[in-house]
Design an enzyme around this catalytic site. Structure first.
Site, short mmCIF file in Angstrom:
data_model
loop_
_atom_site.label_atom_id
_atom_site.label_comp_id
_atom_site.label_asym_id
_atom_site.label_seq_id
_atom_site.Cartn_x
_atom_site.Cartn_y
_atom_site.Cartn_z
N GLU B 203 0.84 57.79 63.15
CA GLU B 203 -0.09 58.78 63.68
C GLU B 203 -0.10 58.73 65.21
O GLU B 203 -0.24 57.66 65.78
CB GLU B 203 -1.49 58.44 63.13
CG GLU B 203 -2.61 59.40 63.51
CD GLU B 203 -3.94 58.96 62.88
OE1 GLU B 203 -4.15 59.23 61.68
OE2 GLU B 203 -4.76 58.33 63.59
N GLY B 375 -8.68 56.42 60.09
CA GLY B 375 -9.51 57.39 59.37
C GLY B 375 -8.61 58.35 58.62
O GLY B 375 -7.44 58.06 58.39
N HIS B 400 -11.46 48.00 56.57
CA HIS B 400 -10.06 48.30 56.88
C HIS B 400 -9.73 49.78 56.96
O HIS B 400 -8.64 50.16 57.37
CB HIS B 400 -9.13 47.62 55.88
CG HIS B 400 -8.80 48.45 54.67
ND1 HIS B 400 -9.75 48.99 53.84
CD2 HIS B 400 -7.61 48.84 54.15
CE1 HIS B 400 -9.17 49.65 52.86
NE2 HIS B 400 -7.87 49.58 53.01
#
Lengths: 143, 477
Positions: B203, B375, B400
């Site tokens: 990401e 997220g 986590h």
């Protein structure tokens, strides 16, 4: 034509993973239906040709262990030999040992869509129930 | 099941039946309501039955129904009398997250973001069972099993400072290739440097908001700068090791007459030869996973050089940290006033050591260990820092991730008729994924809001919020 008439399973909800309820008229049929259900959750069996064959033997101390070991072996072949599957024939002896003959072909990304990346078969809450010769098991797969 | 409130962010399940310790769940009241909807709390109770468990069977706010242990479960076992459970680590041994910062700003990458994401997608193989471009020999793999990330750095896939900023310097001692089955070997070959499928990702993020500027500065997080979060694990290798040793443990339990509420909790006493075998193979998988993330980070760096025609000097990349969230580790913790050696199982939970702890890199010893909470693809990820309270309460552990809320099936249903990639594109997030289903299964609504999860651990004091990251590009399996 596949023997779809004997294949019997449904998907149950599980928050993170994949849960399948499988039934069968005998322990051997339960094993076969669980195998077919898992294969179907990997890729559409109708699009798989039975051009390759794999024979193996599995053993387990309990019915649950035999079931998990059988499915784990199919996954192992899927991942290491890159096979997708059409069908399975089983010879089950004394509920502790099974000889399996798988048919299928090498995964071809242009032809086979991978539906689920099943990584492992778990023992979580696994109990094979037998009520009036109807065998049922809820199997949770790690995906 | 009885659940008693300890405080606004902590709940206790009192001991009943064969539970050796109470259960403890970090959550706010609203979250607890949702948690009760699946079988995760039953699993907290089951874990409390494991021989040698100390203090509590703990669950983090991102808890959800797993198999054996809940995802988000923490259990500390007495290293002398207790057990180790492969299911308490999980199939994806040393699945974890690393964060790399760069000197680039959003403005520098925005115009060529699509090219960057495409380049990442090309260079980091993803998807089911995908093999990588690294054709290595069996001896190379044996070296990876015992050396971990250092192997990658020696081959030019990283730098010395990457090792310094990896949990345990990217090396777990005690690995023995002989404890690894031929089958695990076979599954692990060819998969190094690959992402995998499901919730694994690379990401590209922007440092969006700082909660603690002082700590953020020490972590090298500058507002508006580009960073990259990498989430992957030990691939088929770890899965096969877990599969192999669950069978070993089931035989051990049968022989020793050990009974547990769920077979997936199969375990063996830490001093048994079965546990030693597992630990030797498990350590190889831990090293494999660190090497894997190290190689992926190398590919990410190359993707930036290629896309923007820059060198490392202009990219200015630096690893913040690499943390594991599926692991068992031997650590010293205080139990009823005494310091004891504990085997801490973290299944979907992250080590969160406080400032001053000898096991965190020197550069972070004045502030505490960085923790990364990915997220969902739309709402952003968080950087936290470990605290003293986590040592007191949770064996130095916090959450986590966001934690799944919808099953994959429900997510697919919700996504029907929608184009999730387009929806996220409108929000400025470019996504490339191997499987169309993956994007639907992983859509933002399938997860709790990571912010709610982080608020719970922040308010409970077991970690503190440092920064929020906003995703702009994601590749998935």
């Amino acid at each position: 034509m596949l023997e779809l008439s004997v294949m019997s399973y449904e998907l149950l909800d599980h928050t993170a993973d994949l849960c399948i309820r499988v039934t069968g008229g005998s322990f051997s049929e339960l094993l076969r239906n669980a195998s077919l259900a898992m294969m179907e959750q990997i890729t559409d069996r109708d699009k798989v040709k039975p051009s390759a064959r794999e024979v193996f033997e599995v053993a387990g101390e309990t019915k649950e262990e035999l079931l998990v070991k059988l499915l784990s072996e199919i996954l192992y072949l899927h991942e290491t030999s890159r096979l997708v599957f059409k069908d399975i024939r089983l010879d089950v002896s004394n509920e502790k040992k099974a000889v399996a003959e798988l048919s299928g072909e090498v995964y071809n990304p242009g032809k086979h869509e991978l539906v689920n990346d099943i990584k492992a078969v778990t023992y979580h809450n696994l109990k094979i129930e037998n009520v009036n010769d109807k065998f049922t098991a809820d199997i949770i797969f790690d995906i | 099941m009885r659940i008693e409130k300890v405080h606004d962010n902590l709940w206790e399940i009192p001991r009943t039946g064969g539970m050796l310790v109470p259960g403890r769940v970090y959550a706010d009241e609203k979250m607890l309501g949702r948690i009760k909807e699946d079988k995760a709390l039953e699993q907290v109770v089951n874990v409390a039955h494991l021989p040698g468990i100390q203090k509590y069977s703990i669950a983090m706010p991102d808890i959800h129904w797993g198999y054996g242990f809940p995802i988000g479960g923490v259990a500390g076992m007495d290293a002398e009398e207790g057990v180790i459970s492969p299911g308490g680590v999980g199939y994806d041994i040393n699945c974890g997250v690393r964060l790399m910062t760069t000197k680039l700003s959003e403005k520098d990458v925005r115009l060529r973001l699509k090219e960057l994401v495409t380049e990442l997608y090309k260079r980091v193989p993803s998807g089911a069972g995908m093999s990588g471009d690294f054709k290595l020999s069996k001896d190379d793999y044996r070296e990876i099993f015992s050396k971990g990330s250092r192997w990658a750095v020696e081959r030019g896939y990283g730098r010395e400072d990457d090792l310094v900023k990896t949990e345990d310097n990217g090396h777990f001692p005690g690995a023995d290739p002989k404890a690894v089955s031929r089958r695990a070997f076979k599954r692990g070959m060819e998969q190094i440097g690959t992402l995998g499928s499901g919730n694994h990702f690379v990401e590209v993020d922007i440092v969006d908001k700082l909660f603690d500027p002082g700590v953020a500065e020490v972590f090298g997080l500058k507002p508006g700068s580009v960073c990259v979060l990498i989430h992957s694990g030990s691939r088929g290798f770890g899965h096969q090791i877990c599969t192999d040793y669950i069978d070993t443990m089931i035989s051990y339990m049968r022989r020793e007459g050990l009974n547990l509420p769920d077979k997936q909790l199969a375990c063996a006493h830490i001093h048994s030869s079965e546990a030693k075998g597992y630990l030797a193979a498990f350590s190889a998988a831990v090293n494999y996973a660190w090497t894997n993330r190290q190689i992926i980070m190398h590919s990410v760096r190359e993707a930036f050089y290629e896309t923007f025609g820059i060198t490392e000097r202009e990219l200015g990349s630096s690893l913040v940290y690499d943390v594991s969230h599926n692991i068992a580790k031997f650590e010293e913790h205080r139990v009823n006033g005494d310091v004891k050696r504990i085997c801490v199982h973290r299944k979907g939970a992250t080590r969160a050591f406080p400032k001053g702890h000898k096991h965190i890199p020197e550069v972070y010893r004045t502030v505490g260990q960085p923790v990364f909470i990915p997220g969902d693809m739309g709402r952003g990820s968080y950087v936290l820092v470990g605290t003293e309270a986590s040592m007191e309460e949770t064996f130095g552990t916090c959450c986590h991730g966001a934690g799944r809320m919808l099953s994959r099936r429900k997510a697919l249903k919700e996504a029907r008729g929608r184009n999730i990639i387009e929806e996220l594109g409108e929000k400025g997030v470019i996504i490339m994924a191997k499987g169309k289903r993956t994007v639907a299964e992983e859509m933002p609504e399938a997860y709790k809001d990571a912010e709610d999860v982080c608020d719970v651990v922040h308010n409970a004091g077991i970690a503190r919020k440092v920064a929020k990251l906003r995703p702009i590009g994601v590749i998935k399996g």
